[in-house]
Design a protein around this motif. Structure first.
Motif, PDB file in Angstrom:
ATOM      1  N   LEU A 284       0.839  -1.203   0.000  1.00  0.00           N
ATOM      2  CA  LEU A 284       0.000   0.000   0.000  1.00  0.00           C
ATOM      3  C   LEU A 284       0.873   1.252   0.000  1.00  0.00           C
ATOM      4  N   ASP A 285       0.627   2.134  -0.947  1.00  0.00           N
ATOM      5  CA  ASP A 285       1.349   3.412  -1.026  1.00  0.00           C
ATOM      6  C   ASP A 285       0.617   4.471  -0.211  1.00  0.00           C
ATOM      7  N   SER A 287       1.259   8.736   1.326  1.00  0.00           N
ATOM      8  CA  SER A 287       2.066   9.927   1.087  1.00  0.00           C
ATOM      9  C   SER A 287       3.142  10.068   2.152  1.00  0.00           C
ATOM     10  N   TYR A 288       4.201  10.812   1.793  1.00  0.00           N
ATOM     11  CA  TYR A 288       5.276  11.017   2.762  1.00  0.00           C
ATOM     12  C   TYR A 288       4.790  11.852   3.937  1.00  0.00           C
ATOM     13  N   ALA A 289       3.814  12.713   3.687  1.00  0.00           N
ATOM     14  CA  ALA A 289       3.266  13.532   4.771  1.00  0.00           C
ATOM     15  C   ALA A 289       2.510  12.670   5.771  1.00  0.00           C
ATOM     16  N   ARG A 290       1.698  11.699   5.228  1.00  0.00           N
ATOM     17  CA  ARG A 290       0.959  10.805   6.125  1.00  0.00           C
ATOM     18  C   ARG A 290       1.916   9.929   6.910  1.00  0.00           C
ATOM     19  N   ALA A 291       2.991   9.479   6.257  1.00  0.00           N
ATOM     20  CA  ALA A 291       3.974   8.664   6.963  1.00  0.00           C
ATOM     21  C   ALA A 291       4.643   9.474   8.072  1.00  0.00           C
ATOM     22  N   ALA A 292       4.905  10.749   7.815  1.00  0.00           N
ATOM     23  CA  ALA A 292       5.577  11.584   8.809  1.00  0.00           C
ATOM     24  C   ALA A 292       4.648  11.961   9.955  1.00  0.00           C
ATOM     25  N   LEU A 293       3.437  12.364   9.632  1.00  0.00           N
ATOM     26  CA  LEU A 293       2.527  12.898  10.635  1.00  0.00           C
ATOM     27  C   LEU A 293       1.589  11.859  11.225  1.00  0.00           C
ATOM     28  N   GLY A 294       1.427  10.722  10.529  1.00  0.00           N
ATOM     29  CA  GLY A 294       0.473   9.721  10.985  1.00  0.00           C
ATOM     30  C   GLY A 294      -0.947  10.128  10.638  1.00  0.00           C
ATOM     31  N   GLY A 295      -1.896   9.243  10.952  1.00  0.00           N
ATOM     32  CA  GLY A 295      -3.297   9.524  10.689  1.00  0.00           C
ATOM     33  C   GLY A 295      -4.008   8.327  10.103  1.00  0.00           C
ATOM     34  N   ASP A 296      -5.286   8.513   9.806  1.00  0.00           N
ATOM     35  CA  ASP A 296      -6.088   7.419   9.272  1.00  0.00           C
ATOM     36  C   ASP A 296      -5.865   7.246   7.763  1.00  0.00           C
ATOM     37  N   ILE A 297      -5.776   5.996   7.346  1.00  0.00           N
ATOM     38  CA  ILE A 297      -5.697   5.678   5.926  1.00  0.00           C
ATOM     39  C   ILE A 297      -6.785   4.662   5.599  1.00  0.00           C
ATOM     40  N   VAL A 298      -7.150   4.548   4.333  1.00  0.00           N
ATOM     41  CA  VAL A 298      -8.139   3.567   3.886  1.00  0.00           C
ATOM     42  C   VAL A 298      -7.394   2.374   3.289  1.00  0.00           C
ATOM     43  N   VAL A 299      -7.662   1.196   3.828  1.00  0.00           N
ATOM     44  CA  VAL A 299      -6.995  -0.031   3.391  1.00  0.00           C
ATOM     45  C   VAL A 299      -7.999  -0.928   2.681  1.00  0.00           C
ATOM     46  N   PRO A 300      -7.764  -1.277   1.407  1.00  0.00           N
ATOM     47  CA  PRO A 300      -8.663  -2.218   0.723  1.00  0.00           C
ATOM     48  C   PRO A 300      -8.479  -3.627   1.270  1.00  0.00           C
ATOM     49  N   THR A 301      -9.574  -4.348   1.449  1.00  0.00           N
ATOM     50  CA  THR A 301      -9.532  -5.750   1.860  1.00  0.00           C
ATOM     51  C   THR A 301     -10.285  -6.570   0.810  1.00  0.00           C
ATOM     52  N   ILE A 302     -10.291  -7.861   0.972  1.00  0.00           N
ATOM     53  CA  ILE A 302     -10.925  -8.735  -0.006  1.00  0.00           C
ATOM     54  C   ILE A 302     -12.435  -8.539  -0.053  1.00  0.00           C
ATOM     55  N   ASN A 303     -13.029  -7.998   1.015  1.00  0.00           N
ATOM     56  CA  ASN A 303     -14.477  -7.796   1.018  1.00  0.00           C
ATOM     57  C   ASN A 303     -14.857  -6.377   1.447  1.00  0.00           C
ATOM     58  N   LYS A 341       1.986  -3.957   3.740  1.00  0.00           N
ATOM     59  CA  LYS A 341       3.331  -3.384   3.700  1.00  0.00           C
ATOM     60  C   LYS A 341       3.237  -1.945   3.192  1.00  0.00           C
ATOM     61  N   ILE A 342       3.793  -1.033   3.959  1.00  0.00           N
ATOM     62  CA  ILE A 342       3.695   0.391   3.641  1.00  0.00           C
ATOM     63  C   ILE A 342       4.836   0.822   2.715  1.00  0.00           C
ATOM     64  N   ASN A 343       4.473   1.463   1.622  1.00  0.00           N
ATOM     65  CA  ASN A 343       5.438   2.110   0.726  1.00  0.00           C
ATOM     66  C   ASN A 343       5.177   3.612   0.751  1.00  0.00           C
ATOM     67  N   ILE A 344       6.240   4.412   0.771  1.00  0.00           N
ATOM     68  CA  ILE A 344       6.105   5.869   0.799  1.00  0.00           C
ATOM     69  C   ILE A 344       6.066   6.393  -0.632  1.00  0.00           C
ATOM     70  N   GLU A 345       5.000   7.055  -0.956  1.00  0.00           N
ATOM     71  CA  GLU A 345       4.797   7.584  -2.297  1.00  0.00           C
ATOM     72  C   GLU A 345       5.294   9.033  -2.358  1.00  0.00           C
ATOM     73  N   MET A 346       6.323   9.259  -3.112  1.00  0.00           N
ATOM     74  CA  MET A 346       6.868  10.604  -3.271  1.00  0.00           C
ATOM     75  C   MET A 346       6.236  11.261  -4.498  1.00  0.00           C
ATOM     76  N   PRO A 347       5.828  12.544  -4.384  1.00  0.00           N
ATOM     77  CA  PRO A 347       5.256  13.239  -5.548  1.00  0.00           C
ATOM     78  C   PRO A 347       6.318  13.463  -6.623  1.00  0.00           C
ATOM     79  N   LYS A 348       5.869  13.447  -7.866  1.00  0.00           N
ATOM     80  CA  LYS A 348       6.800  13.684  -8.968  1.00  0.00           C
ATOM     81  C   LYS A 348       7.247  15.146  -9.025  1.00  0.00           C
ATOM     82  N   LYS A 349       6.388  16.039  -8.607  1.00  0.00           N
ATOM     83  CA  LYS A 349       6.713  17.465  -8.598  1.00  0.00           C
ATOM     84  C   LYS A 349       6.165  18.104  -7.332  1.00  0.00           C
TER      85      LYS A 349
END
Length: 382
Positions: A284-285, A287-303, A341-349
């Motif tokens: 799961l990707d 943002s670097y901001a969410r990784a730094a500051l923490g917070g709620d994320i939406v995780v897809p599951t099988i159902n 598994k968390i991946n940090i998504e860096m913006p292109k610009k």
């Protein structure tokens, strides 16, 4: 060059009758023609004859005494009439069992192990089992699903009810083999009588003669038909697992039961999840901001999707476990887990505003910590 009979059976020269009989049983089963098909059949047949010849001598007290006294070569020559001694048949023609190797085998095994005399052409025979592969999606494996298969199979002819004979007539017992499906010939040799068993040429091994064949099945007793059958695939099924549909295979013969259909399940790869048993794995990707500051994320599951709180300064490669969000275990209410598994998504610009904020954050970080040991280092250091 023929081998010593003790060597053939793999026993010592002082082996007792029980040890010789036990060794023979083991080797006779191993090399019996019914147990060896294809490329190995000829070699096995030769070894089977060799084992029987050895046993026919060593199991007889008088023949064994003469064999031990004369030695292998002299005994063989005497038995064939090529040298001094009693000559052909001088040792009883190895006829102690009356019918050669086939009778020896039947004497030891009681006719119950694939011996020619135990075969019955009219005995009930189970129909052939068929195999089919079916592909399903991971979501279908999660919920369970019913699939329809189109299969081709031989079924008992409905016109003649599987007899092969025209209605109103019946198959007749073969006069050549008397219903056994086999014919036997006996050959007298210096080593005794050898019985040769072959498929009856008149009835083709069926033991029956059909005078007036059924017009619908042409005397075969079966017809090839296409059928649609349904198979229920349970939740939690995994790749390669087999579902058996009993009695859905090909028709049996002579009143024997139908075979089965074995359905081999293939679960197709999923675009998001990898599977290991009941557990699922997801990259799961965030943002670097969410990784730094923490917070709620939406995780897809099988159902569906669930919310998960990511703590501050989450590093790339961190794995979170969502208990009970995996696949159901087969025939159980228990579910596996989902590993994210968390991946940090860096913006292109970066926008100018983002750059300004990052510089400000970097300056603050350098004031607080030694260079290279700040918040970004904590986040991205692996």
């Amino acid at each position: 060059m023929a081998r010593d009979f003790y060597e053939v059976l793999g026993v010592s020269r002082d082996a007792d009758d029980a040890a010789i009989k036990q060794a023979y049983r083991k080797l006779a089963k191993k090399y019996h023609p019914d147990m060896n098909k294809g490329d190995k059949a000829k070699e096995a047949e030769e070894k089977f004859k060799e084992v029987n010849e050895a046993y026919s001598v060593l199991s007889d007290a008088e023949k064994r005494r003469q064999y031990d006294a004369m030695g292998h070569e002299a005994f063989q020559q005497a038995a064939s009439g090529a040298g001094p001694g009693p000559g052909a048949g001088g040792f009883g023609g190895f006829g102690g069992f009356g019918g050669g190797f086939g009778d020896i085998f039947e004497t030891i095994f009681g006719g119950g192990f694939g011996g020619s005399s135990s075969r019955n052409a009219n005995a009930p025979k189970r129909g052939r089992t068929l195999r089919y592969d079916v592909g399903i999606d991971l979501e279908e494996a999660f919920t369970g699903v019913e699939k329809e298969l189109r299969i081709g199979r031989n079924e008992a002819c409905s016109t003649c009810h599987g007899t092969g004979a025209k209605p109103g007539t019946s198959p007749q017992t073969c006069p050549n083999c008397h219903g056994t499906g086999q014919v036997q010939t006996v050959q007298q040799t210096p080593l005794g009588r050898f019985m040769n068993v072959q498929t009856c040429p008149q009835c083709g091994g069926t033991g029956k003669i059909i005078q007036t064949p059924c017009e619908d099945c042409k005397g075969k007793g079966v017809k090839h038909v296409q059928r649609k059958i349904k198979v229920k695939i349970p939740a939690g099924i995994d790749v390669g697992q087999v579902i058996t549909l009993q009695g859905e295979g090909e028709a049996g013969k002579n009143g024997g039961p139908n075979g089965d259909v074995q359905v081999v399940v293939n679960v197709r790869p999923h675009r998001l999840f990898d599977r290991d048993g009941a557990d699922l794995y997801l990259d799961l990707d965030i943002s670097y901001a969410r990784a730094a500051l923490g917070g709620d994320i939406v995780v897809p599951t099988i159902n569906g999707s669930v919310k998960y709180h990511v703590p501050e300064t989450t590093k790339p490669g961190t794995v979170f476990r969502l208990k009970g969000q995996g696949m159901p275990k087969l025939r159980s209410t228990i579910r596996g887990d989902l590993y994210v598994k968390i991946n940090i998504e860096m913006p292109k610009k970066f926008t100018e505003r983002q750059k300004e904020l990052l510089r400000e954050l970097g300056d603050m970080d350098e004031d607080r910590h030694e260079k290279g040991k700040g918040v970004f280092d904590k986040i991205f250091k692996k």
